[in-house]
Design an enzyme around this catalytic site. Structure first.
Site, PDB file in Angstrom:
ATOM      1  N   HIS A 184       0.837  -1.217   0.000  1.00  0.00           N
ATOM      2  CA  HIS A 184       0.000   0.000   0.000  1.00  0.00           C
ATOM      3  C   HIS A 184       0.865   1.259   0.000  1.00  0.00           C
ATOM      4  CE1 HIS A 184      -3.121  -2.821   1.021  1.00  0.00           C
ATOM      5  NE2 HIS A 184      -2.523  -3.142   2.141  1.00  0.00           N
ATOM      6  N   HIS A 235       5.444   6.539   6.695  1.00  0.00           N
ATOM      7  CA  HIS A 235       5.143   6.123   5.325  1.00  0.00           C
ATOM      8  C   HIS A 235       4.629   7.340   4.566  1.00  0.00           C
ATOM      9  CE1 HIS A 235       1.336   5.908   7.496  1.00  0.00           C
ATOM     10  NE2 HIS A 235       0.840   6.332   6.352  1.00  0.00           N
ATOM     11  N   HIS A 289       2.050   8.930   1.123  1.00  0.00           N
ATOM     12  CA  HIS A 289       0.951   8.802   0.142  1.00  0.00           C
ATOM     13  C   HIS A 289       1.292   9.775  -0.988  1.00  0.00           C
ATOM     14  CE1 HIS A 289      -1.652   6.782   3.201  1.00  0.00           C
ATOM     15  NE2 HIS A 289      -0.927   7.529   4.024  1.00  0.00           N
ATOM     16  N   GLU A 314      -3.370  13.395   1.190  1.00  0.00           N
ATOM     17  CA  GLU A 314      -4.659  12.902   1.707  1.00  0.00           C
ATOM     18  C   GLU A 314      -5.464  14.075   2.280  1.00  0.00           C
ATOM     19  OE1 GLU A 314      -3.729   9.219   4.144  1.00  0.00           O
ATOM     20  OE2 GLU A 314      -4.584   8.462   2.280  1.00  0.00           O
ATOM     21  N   HIS A 327       3.404  10.541   6.744  1.00  0.00           N
ATOM     22  CA  HIS A 327       2.750  10.266   8.032  1.00  0.00           C
ATOM     23  C   HIS A 327       3.705   9.581   8.993  1.00  0.00           C
ATOM     24  CE1 HIS A 327      -1.444  10.288   5.929  1.00  0.00           C
ATOM     25  NE2 HIS A 327      -1.053  11.497   6.273  1.00  0.00           N
ATOM     26  N   THR A 351      -6.266   6.329   7.741  1.00  0.00           N
ATOM     27  CA  THR A 351      -6.804   6.622   6.403  1.00  0.00           C
ATOM     28  C   THR A 351      -6.773   5.390   5.505  1.00  0.00           C
ATOM     29  OG1 THR A 351      -4.675   7.254   5.451  1.00  0.00           O
ATOM     30  CG2 THR A 351      -5.948   8.988   6.569  1.00  0.00           C
ATOM     31  N   THR A 352      -6.366   4.252   6.109  1.00  0.00           N
ATOM     32  CA  THR A 352      -6.433   2.984   5.374  1.00  0.00           C
ATOM     33  C   THR A 352      -7.184   1.987   6.248  1.00  0.00           C
ATOM     34  OG1 THR A 352      -4.445   2.062   6.387  1.00  0.00           O
ATOM     35  CG2 THR A 352      -4.129   3.365   4.387  1.00  0.00           C
TER      36      THR A 352
HETATM   37  N1  LIG Z   1      -2.418   6.667   6.806  1.00  0.00           N
HETATM   38  S1  LIG Z   1      -2.352   6.163   8.317  1.00  0.00           S
HETATM   39  O1  LIG Z   1      -1.383   6.925   9.070  1.00  0.00           O
HETATM   40  O2  LIG Z   1      -3.690   6.129   8.877  1.00  0.00           O
HETATM   41  C1  LIG Z   1      -1.750   4.514   8.294  1.00  0.00           C
HETATM   42  C2  LIG Z   1      -1.571   3.901   7.083  1.00  0.00           C
HETATM   43  C3  LIG Z   1      -1.043   2.600   7.051  1.00  0.00           C
HETATM   44  C4  LIG Z   1      -0.708   1.950   8.245  1.00  0.00           C
HETATM   45  C5  LIG Z   1      -0.132   0.568   8.158  1.00  0.00           C
HETATM   46  O3  LIG Z   1      -0.809  -0.404   8.592  1.00  0.00           O
HETATM   47  O4  LIG Z   1       1.011   0.476   7.677  1.00  0.00           O
HETATM   48  C6  LIG Z   1      -0.905   2.585   9.468  1.00  0.00           C
HETATM   49  S2  LIG Z   1      -0.517   1.816  10.968  1.00  0.00           S
HETATM   50  O5  LIG Z   1       0.887   1.524  10.970  1.00  0.00           O
HETATM   51  O6  LIG Z   1      -1.019   2.676  12.006  1.00  0.00           O
HETATM   52  N2  LIG Z   1      -1.312   0.426  11.039  1.00  0.00           N
HETATM   53  C7  LIG Z   1      -2.748   0.510  11.058  1.00  0.00           C
HETATM   54  C8  LIG Z   1      -3.336  -0.868  10.764  1.00  0.00           C
HETATM   55  C9  LIG Z   1      -3.149  -1.716  11.960  1.00  0.00           C
HETATM   56  C10 LIG Z   1      -4.144  -1.723  12.932  1.00  0.00           C
HETATM   57  C11 LIG Z   1      -4.006  -2.548  14.020  1.00  0.00           C
HETATM   58  C12 LIG Z   1      -2.863  -3.343  14.164  1.00  0.00           C
HETATM   59  C13 LIG Z   1      -1.865  -3.312  13.183  1.00  0.00           C
HETATM   60  C14 LIG Z   1      -2.004  -2.503  12.070  1.00  0.00           C
HETATM   61  C15 LIG Z   1      -1.427   3.878   9.481  1.00  0.00           C
HETATM   62 ZN   LIG Z   2      -0.793   7.437   5.995  1.00  0.00          ZN
END
Ligand SMILES: NS(=O)(=O)c1ccc(C(=O)O)c(S(=O)(=O)NCCc2ccccc2)c1
Ligand SMILES: [Zn+2]
Length: 259
Positions: free
Chosen positions: A62, A92, A94, A104, A117, A197-198
């Protein structure tokens, strides 16, 4: 199965089918309107990254992600709207397609070329990232806008590593990177309560968006687009671009400005 993504069939418009919270009351990103209430009680945010330890850089299908050792409080953000220090877990990006914008959050309807982010979690209140990621005060994400202009002198370290993580599921060592070098000169910010946001789109994020963008060159942004959404073994080759969710309804939320 129909894993979520950014395509026609699996993109943001259909995420609500598997993740109904997509239609919730504190979804992200949002548009930041012209007039935002200035809250004098909002102090500065402090990013203590001096002892941070990056581990690796990976392509999760992603985005491109730099992961940090978050087993102790060596790199935290505190202050601003936050009641506790939050630990840096990963950062990461976008971005858009060639010549198109890909941030975003938008500001008065305007998009930027890309958005960085920095994801932090409340390790004071929650034992594990996974628990924090599902709690209303579990995460704090710092958003930094990228606009096209001169070369960014430190982004090279990240774009040079991208040829090693071209395909989904690839990772390579990436030690000694301190994301402080990616910050703009001003830490003035907007803050509001939102979500990932994902998918799973958990409504667990205190967003802290820096007002001042950083400049990166078209050439550097072009290297992001060498990445693929797809794995090396897959027949389909899908260029990783336009991996952004569009702004979501504000639903009465207050956005505050630091100053
Ligand atoms: N755009 S954002 O900042 O909202 C975001 C985007 C991607 C991820 C990710 O999973 O890599 C993440 S994360 O690292 O926060 N993981 C969220 C998914 C997740 C939820 C619960 C446990 C593990 C991963 C955040
Ligand atoms: Zn993000």
């Amino acid at each position: 199965g129909n894993h979520w993504g950014y395509g026609k069939e699996n993109g943001p418009d259909v995420w609500h089918k598997n993740y109904p919270v997509a239609l919730g009351s504190r979804q992200s990103p949002i548009d930041i309107p012209h007039q935002v209430s200035h809250d004098p009680s909002l102090g500065p945010i402090v990013l203590d990254y001096d002892h941070c330890t990056s581990i690796n850089i990976c392509n999760n299908g992603h985005s491109v992600v730099v992961n940090f050792d978050d087993t102790d409080d060596r790199s935290v953000i505190h202050g601003g709207p936050l009641e506790n220090p939050y630990r840096l877990s990963q950062f990461h990006f976008h971005w858009g397609g060639k010549g198109c914008d890909g941030s975003e959050h938008t500001v008065a309807g305007n998009s930027y070329a890309s958005e960085l982010h920095l994801v932090h979690w409340n390790a004071v209140k929650y034992k594990l990232f996974d628990h924090a990621a599902a709690a209303p005060d579990g995460l704090a994400v710092v958003g930094i806008f990228l606009e096209t202009g001169d070369d960014h002198r430190w982004l090279h370290t990240i774009t040079d590593a991208m040829y090693m993580v071209k395909y989904k599921g690839s990772a390579t060592d990436f030690k000694g990177f301190n994301p402080k070098c990616l910050l703009p000169s001003s830490l003035h910010y907007w803050t509001y309560l939102g979500s990932l946001t994902t998918p799973p789109l958990h409504e667990s994020v205190t967003w802290i968006l820096l007002k001042e963008p950083i400049a990166v060159s078209e050439k550097q942004l072009g290297k992001f687009r060498l990445l693929q959404f797809t794995g090396e073994e897959e027949d389909q080759r899908l260029r990783m671009e336009n991996n952004f969710r569009p702004p979501q309804p504000l639903k009465g939320r207050r956005i505050r400005s630091s100053n």
